[in-house]
Scaffold this motif. Structure first.
Motif, PDB file in Angstrom:
ATOM      1  N   TYR A  60       0.829  -1.210   0.000  1.00 52.44           N
ATOM      2  CA  TYR A  60       0.000   0.000   0.000  1.00 52.44           C
ATOM      3  C   TYR A  60       0.859   1.254   0.000  1.00 52.44           C
ATOM      4  O   TYR A  60       0.564   2.231  -0.682  1.00 52.44           O
ATOM      5  N   ARG A  63       2.323   1.760  -3.433  1.00 54.90           N
ATOM      6  CA  ARG A  63       1.341   2.326  -4.348  1.00 54.90           C
ATOM      7  C   ARG A  63       1.165   3.823  -4.112  1.00 54.90           C
ATOM      8  O   ARG A  63       1.250   4.625  -5.042  1.00 54.90           O
ATOM      9  N   SER A  84       7.151  -9.121  -5.381  1.00 56.02           N
ATOM     10  CA  SER A  84       6.206  -9.023  -6.489  1.00 56.02           C
ATOM     11  C   SER A  84       4.967  -8.226  -6.111  1.00 56.02           C
ATOM     12  O   SER A  84       4.420  -7.486  -6.927  1.00 56.02           O
ATOM     13  N   SER A  85       4.533  -8.391  -4.860  1.00 55.53           N
ATOM     14  CA  SER A  85       3.319  -7.680  -4.430  1.00 55.53           C
ATOM     15  C   SER A  85       3.531  -6.173  -4.514  1.00 55.53           C
ATOM     16  O   SER A  85       2.597  -5.425  -4.802  1.00 55.53           O
ATOM     17  N   LYS A  88       3.433  -5.206  -8.246  1.00 57.12           N
ATOM     18  CA  LYS A  88       2.035  -5.221  -8.699  1.00 57.12           C
ATOM     19  C   LYS A  88       1.292  -3.985  -8.204  1.00 57.12           C
ATOM     20  O   LYS A  88       0.351  -3.536  -8.839  1.00 57.12           O
ATOM     21  N   PRO A  92      -0.042  -0.384 -11.758  1.00 59.25           N
ATOM     22  CA  PRO A  92      -1.171   0.418 -12.255  1.00 59.25           C
ATOM     23  C   PRO A  92      -0.863   1.914 -12.282  1.00 59.25           C
ATOM     24  O   PRO A  92      -1.392   2.633 -13.130  1.00 59.25           O
ATOM     25  N   GLU A 108       9.028 -14.142 -10.557  1.00 61.65           N
ATOM     26  CA  GLU A 108       8.503 -15.416 -11.051  1.00 61.65           C
ATOM     27  C   GLU A 108       8.072 -15.391 -12.513  1.00 61.65           C
ATOM     28  O   GLU A 108       7.611 -16.402 -13.033  1.00 61.65           O
ATOM     29  N   PHE A 110       5.884 -14.222 -16.044  1.00 63.29           N
ATOM     30  CA  PHE A 110       4.474 -14.097 -16.426  1.00 63.29           C
ATOM     31  C   PHE A 110       3.951 -12.689 -16.221  1.00 63.29           C
ATOM     32  O   PHE A 110       2.877 -12.467 -15.667  1.00 63.29           O
ATOM     33  N   ILE A 150       3.566 -15.207  -3.557  1.00 67.43           N
ATOM     34  CA  ILE A 150       3.447 -15.731  -4.920  1.00 67.43           C
ATOM     35  C   ILE A 150       4.783 -16.188  -5.524  1.00 67.43           C
ATOM     36  O   ILE A 150       4.831 -17.177  -6.250  1.00 67.43           O
TER      37      ILE A 150
ATOM     38  N   PRO B  77      -3.145 -14.234  -3.928  1.00 63.33           N
ATOM     39  CA  PRO B  77      -2.182 -15.328  -3.806  1.00 63.33           C
ATOM     40  C   PRO B  77      -2.176 -15.976  -2.424  1.00 63.33           C
ATOM     41  O   PRO B  77      -1.900 -17.164  -2.301  1.00 63.33           O
ATOM     42  N   TYR B 101      -2.348 -11.680 -10.865  1.00 61.33           N
ATOM     43  CA  TYR B 101      -1.181 -12.355 -11.427  1.00 61.33           C
ATOM     44  C   TYR B 101      -1.645 -13.300 -12.528  1.00 61.33           C
ATOM     45  O   TYR B 101      -2.772 -13.789 -12.493  1.00 61.33           O
ATOM     46  N   PRO B 122      -5.653  -4.227 -11.968  1.00 60.04           N
ATOM     47  CA  PRO B 122      -6.739  -3.361 -11.507  1.00 60.04           C
ATOM     48  C   PRO B 122      -7.952  -3.425 -12.435  1.00 60.04           C
ATOM     49  O   PRO B 122      -7.800  -3.423 -13.651  1.00 60.04           O
TER      50      PRO B 122
END
Lengths: 384, 216
Positions: A60, A63, A84-85, A88, A92, A108, A110, A150, B77, B101, B122
């Motif tokens: 958070y 972000r 990764s979190s 992610k 955005p 990881e 992808f 993840i 996850p 993911y 999102p």
């Protein structure tokens, strides 16, 4: 008239929280490169100015601070993120405002974003090599332990796939610990390892928990010569946290180790130690954090601006002589061509490099099924 | 500028009524299992804009609210191992997974959940309506097909049983196949049951009598 205004860039790493040790090293790698560029006249005479926040290992915060960097501080480029979190959480933001995130951490795979450059290893640049090496040296009975998020899930999926390709290979057990795991969390795990005697242990424990796991292993009297830990996330930083005596004999796969014997690596390490001392240990994430700033600066020299639509085409396909070797940003997927290596911790707490790739490996972040014994990924033996 | 093509044929525009599945949107009971963050609020608000009746919860409830037509479930996850008991229910509503993911570990979890569609996080407002409609339409198509397959299977089984009962009557009473079928039909009409049930009785009786015969 030439523009001499400073170039503001965002630097977003955690100086507190569970992954602050490794992220602090990434932060210093970033600042080292910025100073180096500024000492050499900046980007066409423009000084780079870092705007920094402590994101506290919290998605958070990542972000919110990323949004602050782009919306209030008005930076076009952010260097940062480890877990990764957190990537992610920032993705955005850079997509919404059309900015660029340089991400210097193995992950990881992808993922692809038009607004992210990935300079850490994808699984085809470290997992396959580690699995190949560990199984050929120690056998195919593997115990998996990781932090509960993840990256370890997906890394363990890939490792399981590779283990099952080997005749008789099997996963003995698969265990996860909380991100903030302490010594107690590893007691039952080490007891189980002792009980089931795997050929080796694959660890994707990250952050401060790493030292607790290796300590528990050592306290239980287990022997790395017979049943070592192989990891992708145990770097020089984590080794320093646990101490050389505990870490010695265990293995890690990464594109960079501080022990690489190259003129460029010696030069950068020398400069780093002179400037920042030896409190923070150079490691693969530090090196990626360092060289990606140079990739940015060179691209901006070519573009004449850090405006993203002009800058991005200059970054894609660009090359740089990094401490690990000559790296290149793959235009097709925004990941980086890197040099997989296997290191074994020695008595001094440094990684002795036992295997290394002669050529850079093309990043393939969307590879579902990896293959053992792929000749294009074969490593050269440096030490037995 | 490109000149519009002039056509001598007048174009026919057929005004169709909105399909029922679209008209149902306003009465649709949607259950959202998503953390109450920006994404979860965005998802809930867009569903409300569409006019659905939305109830949002986090963490997911052990049972769905009564009458839920469709479920949005954030597949975070840290909850991949979670077990959703209501998924086992035969009439479970369609599930749309919200994913951040796209790696095999997570997609495997989407498949295991039996989600019928995914929405990427999102969450964007645009695209949600069509996913919602297509997922429901596909879900109802699959349901109808499953029902139809079950009916056909039972019909097929019935036909096989009638044929077997005909064979039994033929050998035991020395009558023709047509005659045997007529007997079965008559019995069914008299007893007000289906021909298949009569056939099953004949087969069962024959099995029991057959065993007796062997023993004697």
């Amino acid at each position: 008239m030439a523009n001499k205004d400073p170039v503001k860039v965002g630097v977003l790493y955690s100086q507190t929280g569970v992954t602050s040790a490794i992220e602090s090293s990434q932060r210093l790698g970033t600042l080292l490169a910025i100073e180096e560029i500024n000492d050499n006249g900046g980007i066409d005479g423009r000084e780079i100015v870092a705007i920094e926040y402590d994101a506290a290992s919290d998605p958070y915060q990542f972000r919110n601070l990323a949004e602050r960097l782009v919306a209030i501080d008005n930076v076009n480029v952010i260097f940062g993120c480890y877990m990764s979190s957190t990537r992610k959480a920032v993705m955005p933001i850079v997509e919404k405002y059309n900015r660029i995130l340089f991400y210097a951490t193995l992950y990881e795979g992808f993922e692809f974003s038009n607004n992210i450059i990935y300079t850490g290893a994808a699984p085809n640049q470290n997992s396959v090599q580690l699995a190949d090496f560990m199984m050929s040296m120690f056998g195919g009975q593997v115990y998996l332990v990781g932090s509960d998020y993840i990256y370890p899930y997906e890394s363990n999926r890939i490792m399981s796939d590779l283990v099952h390709q080997r005749p008789g290979g099997s996963i003995v057990a698969q265990r996860y610990v909380p991100l903030n795991a302490g010594p107690k969390d590893f007691e039952s795990i080490v007891a189980e390892i002792k009980e089931c005697q795997p050929d080796f242990i694959f660890s994707t424990v990250v952050g401060d928990a790493t030292q607790h796991f290796y300590n528990a292993y050592a306290d239980a009297g287990l022997d790395p010569k017979l049943m070592p830990i192989g990891s992708l996330t145990t770097s020089e930083v984590e080794v320093a946290q646990m101490g050389a005596a505990v870490a010695a004999g265990h293995f890690t796969a990464a594109p960079y180790f501080a022990s690489i014997d190259s003129a460029e690596n010696h030069r950068v390490l020398q400069r780093f130690r002179t400037r920042f001392g030896d409190q923070i240990r150079p490691n693969a994430c530090w090196e990626a954090a360092y060289f990606q700033v140079h990739l940015f600066a060179n691209a901006m020299r070519g573009a004449g601006t850090d405006s993203v639509p002009v800058l991005m085409p200059e970054i894609l396909g660009s090359e740089f002589l990094a401490p690990q070797g000559r790296v290149r940003v793959e235009p097709a997927n925004h990941h980086t061509h890197l040099y997989p290596r296997i290191g074994r911790v020695n008595a001094k707490g440094e990684f002795a490099i036992v295997r290394a790739s002669r050529n850079a490996v093309v990043p393939d972040p969307y590879l579902v099924t990896h293959s053992l014994g792929d000749w294009t990924l074969a490593l050269e033996t440096l030490q037995e | 500028m490109v000149k519009p093509k002039t056509s001598t044929r007048s174009s026919m525009r057929v005004v169709r009524e909105a399909p029922q599945i679209l008209r149902d949107l306003r009465s649709l009971r949607v259950c959202v299992f998503h953390p109450r963050d920006q994404d979860g609020q965005g998802l809930t608000r867009q569903l409300e804009r569409i006019g659905c009746q939305v109830q949002a919860f986090w963490p997911p409830l052990p049972d769905l609210p009564e009458g839920t037509d469709v479920v949005f479930l954030a597949l975070s996850p840290d909850m991949l191992g979670a077990d959703y008991a209501w998924r086992q229910n035969e009439d479970a509503p369609p599930v749309i997974a919200v994913i951040a993911y796209e790696n095999p570990t997570l997609i495997e979890a989407v498949l295991r959940l039996g989600a019928i569609a995914t929405v990427a996080s999102p969450v964007r407002s645009f695209g949600l309506l069509s996913v919602l409609v297509l997922a429901r339409d596909w879900h109802s198509t699959v349901r109808k097909q499953q029902k139809r397959i079950a009916q056909l299977e039972s019909k097929l089984l019935g036909a096989r049983q009638i044929a077997e009962a005909q064979d039994i009557l033929c050998t035991q009473h020395g009558i023709s196949k047509e005659e045997a079928y007529r007997v079965i039909r008559e019995q069914a009409m008299q007893k007000r049951v289906t021909a298949e049930e009569i056939a099953r009785s004949i087969i069962n009786a024959n099995e029991i009598l057959g065993v007796k015969k062997l023993r004697s």
